[in-house]
Design a protein around this motif. Sequence first.
Motif, PDB file in Angstrom:
ATOM      1  N   ALA A 160       8.237   5.171  -8.661  1.00 26.01           N
ATOM      2  CA  ALA A 160       8.162   5.181 -10.189  1.00 26.01           C
ATOM      3  C   ALA A 160       6.403   4.535  -9.754  1.00 26.01           C
ATOM      4  CB  ALA A 160       8.508   5.666 -11.310  1.00 26.01           C
ATOM      5  N   GLY A 161       5.139   4.492 -10.513  1.00 26.25           N
ATOM      6  CA  GLY A 161       4.735   3.430  -9.868  1.00 26.25           C
ATOM      7  C   GLY A 161       3.654   4.576  -9.457  1.00 26.25           C
ATOM      8  N   ILE A 170      13.136  -3.336  -8.017  1.00 30.11           N
ATOM      9  CA  ILE A 170      12.169  -2.851  -8.410  1.00 30.11           C
ATOM     10  C   ILE A 170      11.010  -3.970  -7.303  1.00 30.11           C
ATOM     11  CG2 ILE A 170      10.347  -4.037 -10.791  1.00 30.11           C
ATOM     12  CD1 ILE A 170      12.695  -3.453 -12.451  1.00 30.11           C
ATOM     13  N   ASN A 171       9.897  -3.805  -6.896  1.00 34.52           N
ATOM     14  CA  ASN A 171       9.095  -4.453  -6.350  1.00 34.52           C
ATOM     15  C   ASN A 171       7.504  -5.384  -6.510  1.00 34.52           C
ATOM     16  OD1 ASN A 171      10.535  -4.397  -3.305  1.00 34.52           O
ATOM     17  ND2 ASN A 171       9.330  -2.003  -3.291  1.00 34.52           N
ATOM     18  N   VAL A 172       7.876  -6.604  -6.987  1.00 37.34           N
ATOM     19  CA  VAL A 172       6.516  -6.639  -7.719  1.00 37.34           C
ATOM     20  C   VAL A 172       5.247  -7.695  -6.879  1.00 37.34           C
ATOM     21  CG1 VAL A 172       5.840  -8.257  -9.424  1.00 37.34           C
ATOM     22  CG2 VAL A 172       7.876  -7.230  -9.559  1.00 37.34           C
ATOM     23  N   SER A 174       0.735  -1.643  -0.027  1.00 38.16           N
ATOM     24  CA  SER A 174      -0.078   0.093   0.124  1.00 38.16           C
ATOM     25  C   SER A 174       1.064   1.450  -0.040  1.00 38.16           C
ATOM     26  CB  SER A 174      -0.730   0.352   1.403  1.00 38.16           C
ATOM     27  OG  SER A 174      -0.353   0.082   2.583  1.00 38.16           O
ATOM     28  N   ALA A 175       2.628   0.991   0.509  1.00 44.05           N
ATOM     29  CA  ALA A 175       2.900   2.662   0.829  1.00 44.05           C
ATOM     30  C   ALA A 175       3.503   2.503  -1.145  1.00 44.05           C
ATOM     31  CB  ALA A 175       4.490   1.738   1.237  1.00 44.05           C
ATOM     32  N   TYR A 176       2.745   1.860  -1.624  1.00 37.90           N
ATOM     33  CA  TYR A 176       3.352   2.267  -3.343  1.00 37.90           C
ATOM     34  C   TYR A 176       1.937   2.002  -3.831  1.00 37.90           C
ATOM     35  CZ  TYR A 176       7.518   0.685  -2.028  1.00 37.90           C
ATOM     36  OH  TYR A 176       9.207   0.717  -1.158  1.00 37.90           O
ATOM     37  N   GLY A 177       0.998   2.017  -3.908  1.00 36.16           N
ATOM     38  CA  GLY A 177      -0.495   1.944  -4.948  1.00 36.16           C
ATOM     39  C   GLY A 177      -1.038   0.505  -4.985  1.00 36.16           C
ATOM     40  N   CYS A 178      -0.250  -0.435  -4.486  1.00 34.32           N
ATOM     41  CA  CYS A 178      -0.566  -1.800  -5.397  1.00 34.32           C
ATOM     42  C   CYS A 178      -1.071  -2.147  -4.004  1.00 34.32           C
ATOM     43  CB  CYS A 178       0.929  -2.041  -5.103  1.00 34.32           C
ATOM     44  SG  CYS A 178       1.611  -1.773  -6.824  1.00 34.32           S
ATOM     45  N   THR A 196      -4.022 -10.220 -10.517  1.00 38.74           N
ATOM     46  CA  THR A 196      -3.448  -8.590 -10.525  1.00 38.74           C
ATOM     47  C   THR A 196      -1.894  -8.656 -10.245  1.00 38.74           C
ATOM     48  OG1 THR A 196      -5.828  -7.967 -10.567  1.00 38.74           O
ATOM     49  CG2 THR A 196      -3.813  -6.425 -10.208  1.00 38.74           C
ATOM     50  N   ASN A 197      -1.305  -8.153 -10.835  1.00 36.62           N
ATOM     51  CA  ASN A 197       0.051  -7.902 -10.379  1.00 36.62           C
ATOM     52  C   ASN A 197       0.413  -6.058 -10.623  1.00 36.62           C
ATOM     53  OD1 ASN A 197       0.921 -10.577 -12.002  1.00 36.62           O
ATOM     54  ND2 ASN A 197       3.150 -10.316 -10.161  1.00 36.62           N
ATOM     55  N   CYS A 198       1.170  -5.798  -9.585  1.00 40.18           N
ATOM     56  CA  CYS A 198       1.321  -5.008 -10.030  1.00 40.18           C
ATOM     57  C   CYS A 198       3.279  -4.544  -9.364  1.00 40.18           C
ATOM     58  CB  CYS A 198       0.936  -3.704  -8.376  1.00 40.18           C
ATOM     59  SG  CYS A 198       0.425  -1.750  -8.511  1.00 40.18           S
ATOM     60  N   ALA A 199       3.732  -3.652  -9.225  1.00 41.56           N
ATOM     61  CA  ALA A 199       5.005  -2.960  -9.576  1.00 41.56           C
ATOM     62  C   ALA A 199       4.838  -1.296  -9.433  1.00 41.56           C
ATOM     63  CB  ALA A 199       5.879  -3.088 -11.030  1.00 41.56           C
ATOM     64  N   ALA A 200       6.572  -1.280  -8.617  1.00 39.80           N
ATOM     65  CA  ALA A 200       7.232  -0.300  -8.486  1.00 39.80           C
ATOM     66  C   ALA A 200       8.162  -0.055  -8.576  1.00 39.80           C
ATOM     67  CB  ALA A 200       6.537   1.121  -7.021  1.00 39.80           C
TER      68      ALA A 200
END
Length: 182
Positions: A144-145, A81-83, A56-60, A92-96
């Motif tokens: 970014a992300g 890169i965190n996935v 949640s810190a990165y919006g994922c 759902t995959n999300c990355a930042a």
Amino acid sequence: MQGHAKPGNVSLRKINSRLRHLGDDLMRKTLSTLFAVFAMLASGIAFAPNASAAASAYGCSGNLVGTYDVRTGGGTKYGVINVYYSSANGGTNCAAVVDTYWGTGTTKNMIASIWKCKAGTVPGGGTCSIDTQDNDNGYYSWYAGPVTVTGTASRCISVWGTIWSPSNSTDANGRGVAVHCG
């Protein structure tokens, strides 16, 4: 009345005693403060963002399933890169892409990209024919992300991240190709 203090006068002995107590109190407070700071650091409470921070810190949403270093050609690590993966929406995959080198006070150009590979992609095969993608490019001070693709429960994904130095003179890249195949 020798040996006794006159009313209104304070003996040197009493002053020294009071100063010792004030010094002891100050020392106790200082040590207590230092101990509290040490305890916070030892328990993992950080004063700066942590690369393994919650999604949640990165919006994922979801759980952290992978990290990939973002390094210069010379090997200097600029970030990760965190996935993340969630079972929502058919997977759902999300990355930042997170800066771990300069810190949050320095703005720099960053890119985060994620691709859902087409069906039939060989896991870890080094190639990914893109089905859908999401990209984020801009000047950021921390990360970014988030970038997100859905419908990944039975597909591989690829991720890419770039972080430039604040002067844009050096870039660092990281990637994972045809990974986290579900």
